[in-house]
Write a protein that holds these residues in place. Structure first.
Motif, short mmCIF file in Angstrom:
data_model
loop_
_atom_site.label_atom_id
_atom_site.label_comp_id
_atom_site.label_asym_id
_atom_site.label_seq_id
_atom_site.Cartn_x
_atom_site.Cartn_y
_atom_site.Cartn_z
N VAL A 47 0.83 -1.21 0.00
CA VAL A 47 0.00 0.00 0.00
C VAL A 47 0.87 1.26 0.00
N VAL A 48 2.04 1.18 0.63
CA VAL A 48 2.91 2.37 0.68
C VAL A 48 3.49 2.66 -0.70
N ASP A 63 8.18 -5.51 -8.05
CA ASP A 63 7.70 -6.41 -6.99
C ASP A 63 7.54 -7.80 -7.58
N HIS A 118 5.75 -10.13 -6.43
CA HIS A 118 4.43 -10.68 -6.11
C HIS A 118 3.32 -9.77 -6.61
N ALA A 137 1.71 -7.52 3.61
CA ALA A 137 1.01 -7.10 4.83
C ALA A 137 -0.23 -6.28 4.48
N SER A 138 -0.17 -5.59 3.36
CA SER A 138 -1.28 -4.70 2.98
C SER A 138 -2.56 -5.47 2.65
N ASN A 192 -4.30 -7.18 6.77
CA ASN A 192 -4.41 -6.42 8.03
C ASN A 192 -5.86 -6.31 8.51
N ALA A 193 -6.02 -5.56 9.61
CA ALA A 193 -7.37 -5.41 10.18
C ALA A 193 -8.19 -4.33 9.48
N THR A 227 -8.19 -1.12 9.58
CA THR A 227 -8.62 0.10 10.27
C THR A 227 -7.73 1.27 9.87
N ALA A 284 13.87 -6.87 -6.69
CA ALA A 284 15.10 -6.08 -6.68
C ALA A 284 16.07 -6.81 -5.76
N GLY A 323 5.07 -0.47 10.76
CA GLY A 323 4.56 -1.30 11.85
C GLY A 323 3.07 -1.54 11.78
N HIS A 324 2.37 -1.15 12.85
CA HIS A 324 0.93 -1.41 12.96
C HIS A 324 0.09 -0.40 12.18
N GLY A 342 0.74 0.94 8.79
CA GLY A 342 1.10 1.18 7.39
C GLY A 342 -0.08 1.49 6.50
N LEU A 343 -1.19 0.81 6.77
CA LEU A 343 -2.38 1.09 5.96
C LEU A 343 -2.84 2.52 6.24
N THR A 344 -2.94 2.84 7.52
CA THR A 344 -3.41 4.16 7.93
C THR A 344 -2.54 5.27 7.34
C1 LIG Z 1 -2.36 -8.79 11.45
C2 LIG Z 1 -2.10 -7.38 11.00
C3 LIG Z 1 -3.06 -6.40 11.21
C4 LIG Z 1 -2.82 -5.08 10.81
N1 LIG Z 1 -3.81 -4.14 10.95
C5 LIG Z 1 -3.59 -2.86 10.52
C6 LIG Z 1 -4.62 -1.90 10.59
O1 LIG Z 1 -5.75 -2.17 11.00
N2 LIG Z 1 -4.35 -0.62 10.20
C7 LIG Z 1 -3.11 -0.27 9.74
O2 LIG Z 1 -2.90 0.91 9.42
N3 LIG Z 1 -2.12 -1.19 9.59
C8 LIG Z 1 -2.34 -2.46 9.98
N4 LIG Z 1 -1.35 -3.40 9.86
C9 LIG Z 1 -0.03 -2.99 9.35
C10 LIG Z 1 -0.04 -2.80 7.84
O3 LIG Z 1 -0.66 -3.90 7.22
C11 LIG Z 1 1.40 -2.64 7.33
O4 LIG Z 1 2.08 -1.66 8.09
C12 LIG Z 1 1.40 -2.20 5.87
O5 LIG Z 1 0.66 -3.08 5.08
C13 LIG Z 1 2.81 -2.10 5.35
O6 LIG Z 1 2.71 -1.76 3.99
P1 LIG Z 1 3.97 -1.82 3.07
O7 LIG Z 1 3.56 -1.36 1.72
O8 LIG Z 1 5.11 -1.12 3.74
O9 LIG Z 1 4.39 -3.37 3.10
P2 LIG Z 1 3.76 -4.65 2.31
O10 LIG Z 1 2.31 -4.55 2.12
O11 LIG Z 1 4.29 -5.86 3.00
O12 LIG Z 1 4.42 -4.49 0.89
C14 LIG Z 1 5.80 -4.64 0.66
C15 LIG Z 1 5.97 -5.16 -0.75
O13 LIG Z 1 7.36 -5.18 -1.05
C16 LIG Z 1 7.60 -6.32 -1.84
N5 LIG Z 1 9.01 -6.65 -1.78
C17 LIG Z 1 9.68 -7.22 -0.75
N6 LIG Z 1 10.97 -7.41 -1.09
C18 LIG Z 1 11.11 -6.94 -2.35
C19 LIG Z 1 12.20 -6.88 -3.26
N7 LIG Z 1 13.43 -7.32 -2.92
N8 LIG Z 1 12.00 -6.36 -4.50
C20 LIG Z 1 10.78 -5.89 -4.85
N9 LIG Z 1 9.70 -5.95 -4.03
C21 LIG Z 1 9.88 -6.46 -2.80
C22 LIG Z 1 6.70 -7.38 -1.26
O14 LIG Z 1 6.45 -8.42 -2.21
C23 LIG Z 1 5.45 -6.57 -0.93
O15 LIG Z 1 4.50 -6.61 -1.97
C24 LIG Z 1 -1.57 -4.73 10.22
C25 LIG Z 1 -0.61 -5.73 9.98
C26 LIG Z 1 -0.87 -7.05 10.36
C27 LIG Z 1 0.17 -8.09 10.06
#
Ligand SMILES: Cc1cc2nc3c(=O)[nH]c(=O)nc-3n(C[C@H](O)[C@H](O)[C@H](O)COP(=O)(O)OP(=O)(O)OC[C@H]3O[C@@H](n4cnc5c(N)ncnc54)[C@H](O)[C@@H]3O)c2cc1C
Length: 416
Positions: free
Chosen positions: A16-17, A36, A38, A44-45, A48-49, A51, A226, A380-381, A383-385
């Motif tokens: 999501v970030v 990416d 995948h 993680a995106s 999650n919950a 919220t 990458a 952390g907790h 990332g979506l927000t």
């Molecule tokens: C059980 C649970 C509940 C949660 N509930 C909430 C909530 O209610 N509200 C909230 O705000 N947050 C919540 N979170 C946290 C939130 O989900 C994460 O902080 C957020 O999704 C992080 O987003 P991201 O884009 O940084 O990471 P990700 O969604 O993990 O995306 C990272 C991406 O990078 C890719 N990647 C990894 N390595 C490489 C590479 N070498 N080359 C290219 N791509 C790569 C991966 O394939 C992935 O697609 C929760 C998390 C969990 C586990």
């Protein structure tokens, strides 16, 4: 000699970030490629919950968590647990976490998180409008539940902090809770409602919608991993698992829990690790709740989502490689059944990796050696927000404007 393709900006990671950042930068006319291996939004995106937790100003590490840390970590059925085999590798992160949990540090961290969260609801509304996903945003608040009056009293300090940061919250009696959510069993401590909070009806559907609009905005999403980044004159080289080399004027590291190695390669060692989190889901036409509900002693949320009830949360410290723990899944199942005894077996289960910093503050900012490498990870907790807020910050950092005031606390330079 491997072929090299040229880009203005490469984003590593389509969570999501990365996706929200790509959309922001594409809207300001930049040429973007995302890498990416995948499906976009499937990390993680996805699990999650859901919220948009504008109220969650408290870092994970607080004085009360520190006081209870040994008990929490070594009780394998507590909401915060550790895989014993991972303890040696996790020790440096744990020591930093303990340090960040001291009263002064925790208060400073809460101020930085509050400054980031201040715009989170409006930023999400703007994003949902931009991608035509208003139907996936639910505005019904979020409810914390307390087992007994003593647990509610223990939460008083946290609530005072929230109040100081202007977060709307309403303390509810057990009867008030029953009126709001009649399917819940009695919670003798009552609850606290955060009335402004928003949640996603379906995080996966939101990620699909976001990905479609990102593609339509001209962003190229390339399915490859990458493997390394290296600065050279006039740009940054990105080596990829498909054997191709890609070069960009700027690289944004948004690989969630997998971002640490790229920061190290660019000269910025950061103490990123992961808090593993789980969900189980129960398919049903009409979930028995009308908003996300958190029985606080259990460390998870029960969330009504499209066609299902998702039970998501808990923290397991244990790195990225260990498999899903059936014990943690059983813990979620037991907790869900304690609230809704009629639930059967879950229809699916999931393990995901929060990208977690010891101070609960994301790393958003330019590398020490220049803004040709920018970091956007470690949420952390939250990332979506914080994804749309992060996207706005990255746009400004790329233009050379560094955050100031409490938001300056997100800088990667805090570890130097
Ligand atoms: C059980 C649970 C509940 C949660 N509930 C909430 C909530 O209610 N509200 C909230 O705000 N947050 C919540 N979170 C946290 C939130 O989900 C994460 O902080 C957020 O999704 C992080 O987003 P991201 O884009 O940084 O990471 P990700 O969604 O993990 O995306 C990272 C991406 O990078 C890719 N990647 C990894 N390595 C490489 C590479 N070498 N080359 C290219 N791509 C790569 C991966 O394939 C992935 O697609 C929760 C998390 C969990 C586990």
């Amino acid at each position: 000699m491997a072929e090299t393709s040229e880009h203005e900006v490469i984003i590593i990671g389509a969570g999501v970030v990365g996706l929200a950042t790509a959309l922001r930068l594409a809207a300001s006319g930049r040429e973007i490629a995302i890498l990416d291996p995948h499906e976009p939004g499937s990390g993680a995106s996805y699990g999650n919950a859901g919220t948009i937790a504008n109220y969650a100003v408290m870092p994970v590490g607080t004085p009360s968590v520190l006081k209870n840390l040994p008990r929490l970590l070594f009780d394998r059925d507590s909401p915060l647990s550790i895989r014993r085999t991972a303890i040696p590798a996790l020790m440096p992160w744990l020591l930093r976490f303990a340090w960040q949990s001291l009263p002064g540090n925790a208060a400073r961290n809460a101020a930085v998180i509050a400054a980031l969260l201040a715009d989170s609801l409006s930023a999400w509304r703007d994003l949902a409008t931009e991608i035509g996903a208003e139907d996936l945003l639910r505005q019904n608040g979020c409810l914390y539940l307390y087992d007994d009056p003593a647990s509610l009293a223990c939460a008083a300090d946290d609530m005072a902090v929230r109040k100081r940061f202007g977060i709307a919250q309403e303390t509810l009696s057990p009867e008030d809770v029953h009126r709001l959510e009649p399917a819940l069993p009695p919670f003798e401590g009552g609850g606290v409602l955060f009335p402004d909070a928003v949640n996603l009806a379906d995080p996966a559907a939101m990620m699909r919608r976001l990905t479609e609009v990102v593609r339509a905005a001209g962003v190229e999403i390339i399915r490859t991993e990458a493997t390394a980044i290296a600065r050279e004159t006039g740009g940054v080289n990105v080596s990829c698992a498909d054997g191709r080399r890609r070069r960009a004027r700027s690289v944004i590291v948004a690989a969630g829990a997998y971002s640490r190695r790229f920061a190290a390669q660019a000269g910025d060692p950061v103490p990123l690790d992961t808090e593993r989190g789980y969900h189980v889901e129960y398919d049903m036409e009409t979930p028995p709740l009308s908003r996300p509900v958190c029985p606080t002693s259990r460390g998870f949320y029960l969330v009504p989502m499209a066609g299902r009830l998702r039970v998501a949360g808990t923290v397991e410290l244990g790195g990225l490689a260990a498999p899903l723990s059936p014990r943690r899944i059983a813990l979620l199942e037991r907790g869900a059944k304690a609230v809704f005894p009629g639930l059967g077996k879950p229809d699916r289960q999931w393990l995901g990796f929060r990208p977690s910093m010891p101070d609960s503050i994301p790393v958003i900012g330019a590398s020490k050696q220049g803004n040709d490498v920018i970091y956007a990870f470690g949420h952390g907790h939250l990332g979506l927000t914080l994804a749309p807020v992060t996207a706005n910050l990255v746009e400004r950092i790329l233009a050379g404007q560094n955050p100031s005031g409490p938001q300056a606390g997100i800088s990667p330079c805090r570890f130097h």
